[in-house]
Write an enzyme that holds these catalytic residues in place. Structure first.
Site: not given
Length: 206
Positions: A197, A125, A170-171, A137
């Site tokens: 991820e 992502h 995603e977050e 991330d």
């Protein structure tokens, strides 16, 4: 040497060998052979993607999206930005929590020799949390996907299609992944998926 000392020595040697075996390989330089994964090459993409925080829906996230489209085009993946709306219900609290939002997933395909075979998907992502540039991330995962695509393009065509799914939101609650796997027709072609991820800084680990 006593048996106890011999046991301790054996355990110490075994522990040392295990630590050596578990060490990651040294990063390859930018001029590594085309068929080799180069962490230094991938780090260039990390630097661009993680220049600043870029949460879903922000102008900074749109800049990252446009950069990834250019990179994936250069790699011959014919990327498509797929606007969608992700929606999730979470029941792990006393009252249900509903998460939703507009996302823009990016999907590119490296054609394989057998286009009818179930495809391999590589997913990461590109959005970050609001207070972090998201280098680990998940800019690292996205950059790894791009370096994998470069390696595959440098060799013969893979046996089956390789689909690169770079999700958004995603977050904010896995919104991009939810939107892709619940409604995108490309998702039905996937037979195996590698999700790159980051582990994150806490929580349960499987």
């Amino acid at each position: 040497m006593s048996r106890l000392n011999a046991l301790f020595l054996t355990l110490a040697v075994a522990l040392g060998l295990a630590l050596l075996a578990g060490r990651p390989p040294a990063p390859r330089p930018a001029d590594a052979p085309t068929e080799a994964f180069s962490a230094i090459r991938a780090l260039v993409d990390v630097g661009v993607i993680a220049r600043s925080p870029h949460p879903v829906g922000s102008p900074e996230n749109a800049q990252v999206r446009d950069y990834l489209v250019l990179r994936m085009n250069a790699l011959g993946l014919s990327p498509e930005v797929r606007p969608d709306f992700g929606f999730r219900r979470i029941d792990r609290v006393s009252q249900p929590v509903f998460l939703g939002g507009a996302v823009e997933n990016i999907v590119g395909v490296l054609p394989g020799r057998d286009r009818s075979a179930p495809a391999l998907a590589i997913m990461a992502h590109y959005d970050s949390v609001p207070n972090s540039p998201g280098a680990a991330d998940d800019a690292a995962g996205v950059a790894t996907a791009l370096e994998i695509a470069r390696i595959l393009r440098a060799g013969p065509p893979p046996m089956r299609d390789v689909i690169f799914v770079i999700t958004d939101g995603e977050e904010a609650g896995l919104l991009g992944a939810q939107a892709f796997f619940s409604g995108d027709p490309m998702a039905r072609r996937i037979g195996f998926l590698v999700n790159m991820e980051a582990r994150g800084g806490g929580g349960l680990v499987q």
